[in-house]
Write a protein that holds these residues in place. Structure first.
Motif, PDB file in Angstrom:
ATOM      1  N   LYS A   1       0.810  -1.230   0.000  1.00 24.08           N
ATOM      2  CA  LYS A   1       0.000   0.000   0.000  1.00 24.08           C
ATOM      3  C   LYS A   1       0.837   1.271   0.000  1.00 24.08           C
ATOM      4  N   THR A   2       2.089   1.178   0.379  1.00 21.49           N
ATOM      5  CA  THR A   2       2.924   2.379   0.515  1.00 21.49           C
ATOM      6  C   THR A   2       4.256   2.189  -0.194  1.00 21.49           C
TER       7      THR A   2
ATOM      8  N   GLU B   1       7.061   2.696   1.099  1.00 19.21           N
ATOM      9  CA  GLU B   1       7.977   2.054   2.041  1.00 19.21           C
ATOM     10  C   GLU B   1       7.886   0.533   1.931  1.00 19.21           C
TER      11      GLU B   1
END
Length: 780
Positions: free
Chosen positions: A485-486, A488
């Motif tokens: 989702k990110t 990172e």
């Protein structure tokens, strides 16, 4: 300790019955054997030792090849050329078997001049074997043809040796190629028994390869005709069992019953394993008196046919009959129970694969009474697996409580139950306790399929970290990318990819991962640190490709270096720490250097300008001397634009070197004035900025005054005031003669173009100019 002593100890302590060699011995066998082996006897002992390793499957192929090679050289030095040639030829095959074809050919080259005439065919035979190992079948064919012209027997023996080696390596297609040629050369020459053995290997190879069954039957019949031994007869039964022709199978069984009665039971076992239900009726009626237990087994097999599964009730009745039937003479009850269990177990697996989970569960349950403790545990886990697939959570929990063996497979099932019940914390606790690689992989994929993202991410990540299997890791990383989702999370995934060995990743997978890393980097948006690292991952993935880069990926790696440079510049702007700023700027310069190393082929104009601008920005901020040359370079390329030069001006405004800004602004003004429709607002601003940096304001104002009517009136008024103030503020105005007076006079003249300011400015300027001119005249 000398190498000789080490080898003597190695030979003495090796136990052939162990079937393995310990780490120390293996390390010694890998040592290069130096010239302190001075006698042929020791070298021969060493050679014989490697033979024992090969037979015992304990040695490392490379170690064996290396030792054999050295032993042959030592024997050659000792003058025993015939033995040395024998060793060398076998060593060449050892190298080839270890995958070192070049080394194999090298040793042949070393001994070629010592090959006696009578051993020429043997030498060619070894070369043919190496060609096959190399995969050069055309070369092997030519060598075999040369050998066959002189001796078909040697040509056949060569092909047979090649076939055996290929079969050991499970290369069925190559085995078939070699054995077919062995038969071709050996027909009419070799003993029937040997030809029969070749046909048996051909039959086995065709059967395992999935060739047409008629081909298998033909080869098996030829093997039987040449040598009607039990091995040939049973192989023919195996081939006939998979057909729908029960008559042919029964005929062959009758042949065995008449000539090899002791082998009939084994023949029926083969029918049990490979036969189709359509043949079962004939066999039941024909051999009912042979063994009633085998009759019940055959009936059970027919009832368990995956294509025509009968009801579980009928299967249960047959199973009860089998349990109550006396075993034939010489047959253990346990053997029959094992056969029945295996049939049920196999049928359960078939039903599971067909998603018939309820039937599979019942079949596994029937197996329980026929199984020992170890198998019962496996069966209980299988039953629980079926119950989970059916959504029977309570039943699965009860079954697992019966097993409760502590087997790691049970942990996976408990994990699966936790997923079904939505117990996320328990699932995470269970996944942390699973250590085995394959079980981790199974659990991870189960978590992914249940769409429980937190558990799926942790499970997949843990499984990938524990695995070196690309067949799992790459699909798992694809799954994690879908769940990510990110930025990172994206970066963590590609850090996992980086740890994967290059040889384990195909070109297509590298391309997919590189494309994904690129797309993820673009989604990172303002997170420049992560964007830079994702771009680095993309560049590394592209450089790992072994095939020449396509234009698409050649440009992709350029774009990576370009955007990494941009990211470093953005990171430098986001911090006040001068050490960090310097690090980012030097990183940017490093990426620029990497870009340049790729060359300038097919480099478009936009990319060229972008690269120059980034390099200029780094040079200006690092205050390096090359900044001036870069300004000139950007400003003078034929395809530079006003927009580009405006950016050059902004970059140079960051420099403490006013001369640099002055140069940049002059280039920008010149470019703007060349436009068919100049942007006079921008040019005006550039002149104002130039006036602040130039050491020769008068020349700038003269140039500006040529276009004064084009500029916004307020900005033109500012320039007039600047020129006037610079003129009249000098104490030595009258001593500067024409230069200063010219500046003031020019400012007065330009006021004519300023309707809003003209009257006020002229009322102020004229008296001062007249007064100073008069005083100047009186003084002169």
């Amino acid at each position: 300790m000398s190498v000789s002593t080490i080898i003597e100890d190695l030979i003495k302590c090796y136990d052939p019955s162990s079937g393995k060699i310990d780490d120390l011995q293996l390390a010694v066998s890998n040592l290069p054997i130096q010239d302190d082996i001075v006698n042929v006897e020791l070298a021969t002992k060493l050679w014989n030792f490697t033979t024992r390793l090969t037979v015992g499957k304990a040695g490392d192929d490379l170690a064996i090849a290396r030792v054999r090679h050295q032993a042959s050289l030592v024997v050659m030095k000792g003058g025993n050329y015939n033995l040395a040639v024998t060793m060398a030829l076998k060593a060449a095959v050892s190298w080839a078997r270890a995958g070192e074809i070049v080394e194999g050919y090298q040793i042949l080259k070393e001994v070629e001049e010592n090959i006696p005439t009578e051993r020429t065919l043997e030498f060619l035979s070894i070369k043919a074997q190496l060609a096959c190992f190399e995969g050069d079948l055309e070369k092997a064919e030519k060598l075999l043809h040369s050998i066959s012209e002189q001796s078909k027997e040697i040509a056949s023996a060569t092909c047979w040796e090649i076939a055996i080696n290929f079969y050991k390596e499970e290369k069925l297609t190559n085995t078939r190629y070699a054995v077919e040629r062995a038969i071709k050369f050996g027909k009419g020459i070799l003993p029937k028994v040997k030809l029969s053995r070749m046909y048996r290997l051909l039959t086995t190879c065709c059967f395992e390869e999935g060739a047409d069954v008629s081909t298998c039957i033909t080869a098996a019949r030829l093997a039987t005709q040449l040598d009607p031994c039990a091995e040939s007869q049973l192989l023919l039964v195996k081939c006939l069992a998979v057909t729908d022709n029960g008559d042919m199978l029964v005929q062959q069984l009758e042949e065995i019953k008449s000539n090899l009665p002791d082998w009939l039971s084994e023949a029926l076992d083969i029918v049990l394993e490979y036969g189709k239900p359509v043949t079962t009726g004939e066999i039941l009626s024909r051999y009912n008196n042979f063994t009633s237990c085998n009759t019940q087994l055959l009936l059970l097999k027919s009832q368990l046919s995956p294509d025509n599964m009968e009801s579980i009730e009928r299967v249960s009745k047959t199973l009860e009959l089998l349990k109550n039937t006396s075993s034939p003479s010489g047959t253990e009850d346990t053997d029959l129970r094992i056969k029945a269990r295996d049939l049920l177990w196999k049928a359960g697996v078939n039903m599971w694969e067909k998603s018939e989970f309820s039937i599979a569960e019942q079949l596994y349950t029937l197996c329980l009474d026929l199984s020992d403790t170890t198998d019962r545990m496996k069966l209980l886990r299988n039953i629980a697996t079926c119950q989970i697939a059916l959504g029977n959570v309570t039943g699965a929990e009860t079954t697992l409580s019966l097993a409760n063996s502590g087997d790691p497979n049970e942990t996976v099932l408990h994990f699966q139950l936790a997923l079904l019940k939505g117990e996320e914390s328990k699932a995470l606790e269970l996944i942390s306790s699973i250590k085995e690689e394959k079980l981790l992989q199974t659990a991870a994929m189960l978590a992914f399929k249940t769409n429980q993202e937190t558990v799926a991410k942790e499970s997949l990540r843990k499984a990938v970290l524990a695995s070196n299997d690309p067949l799992f890791n790459l699909p798992a990383i694809r799954c994690l990318l879908r769940l990510s989702k990110t930025p990172e999370e994206d970066l963590k995934l590609f850090e996992l990819v980086e740890k994967m060995q290059a040889d384990h990743v195909s070109e297509s997978e590298l391309a997919y991962l590189a494309d994904t890393a690129w797309n993820c980097s673009l989604k990172a948006k303002q997170n420049y640190e992560i964007m830079k690292k994702l771009l680095e991952q993309c560049a590394r993935l592209v450089t790992r490709m072994k095939t020449p880069l396509t234009p698409q990926y050649y440009q992709r790696i350029r774009n990576c270096y370009l955007l990494m440079t941009a990211a470093c510049l953005q990171l430098a702007d986001q911090t006040d720490n001068q050490i960090t700023v310097s690090e980012h700027l030097h990183s940017a310069m490093g990426h620029i250097s990497q870009f340049k190393l790729l060359g300038n082929d097919n480099l478009d104009q936009t990319t060229t300008l972008m690269l120059l601008l980034y390099e200029l920005e780094c040079a200006v901020k690092l205050e390096v001397p090359e900044a001036g040359e870069l300004v000139k370079c950007v400003s003078t390329v034929p395809y530079t634009t006003t927009r580009t030069l405006d950016r050059v001006v902004r970059i140079c405004s960051l420099s403490t070197d006013h001369a640099l800004s002055h140069t940049a602004i002059r280039y920008a003004i010149e470019k703007h004035l060349q436009e068919s429709e100049p942007n006079w607002n921008t040019i005006s601003q550039l002149f104002i900025r130039l006036s602040k940096h130039t050491p020769d304001f008068t020349q700038v104002f003269k140039l500006w005054s040529q276009y004064a009517s084009k500029f916004p009136e307020d900005e033109a008024a500012w320039m007039v005031c600047e020129a006037w103030n610079r003129g009249v503020s000098r104490d030595d105005l009258l001593s500067r003669d024409d230069v200063t007076r010219e500046l003031c006079q020019l400012a007065l003249e330009v006021t004519q173009l300023l309707p809003s300011y003209r009257d006020v400015y002229q009322q102020h300027m004229r008296p001062i100019i007249e007064q100073r001119v008069t005083k100047g005249s009186m003084r002169s």
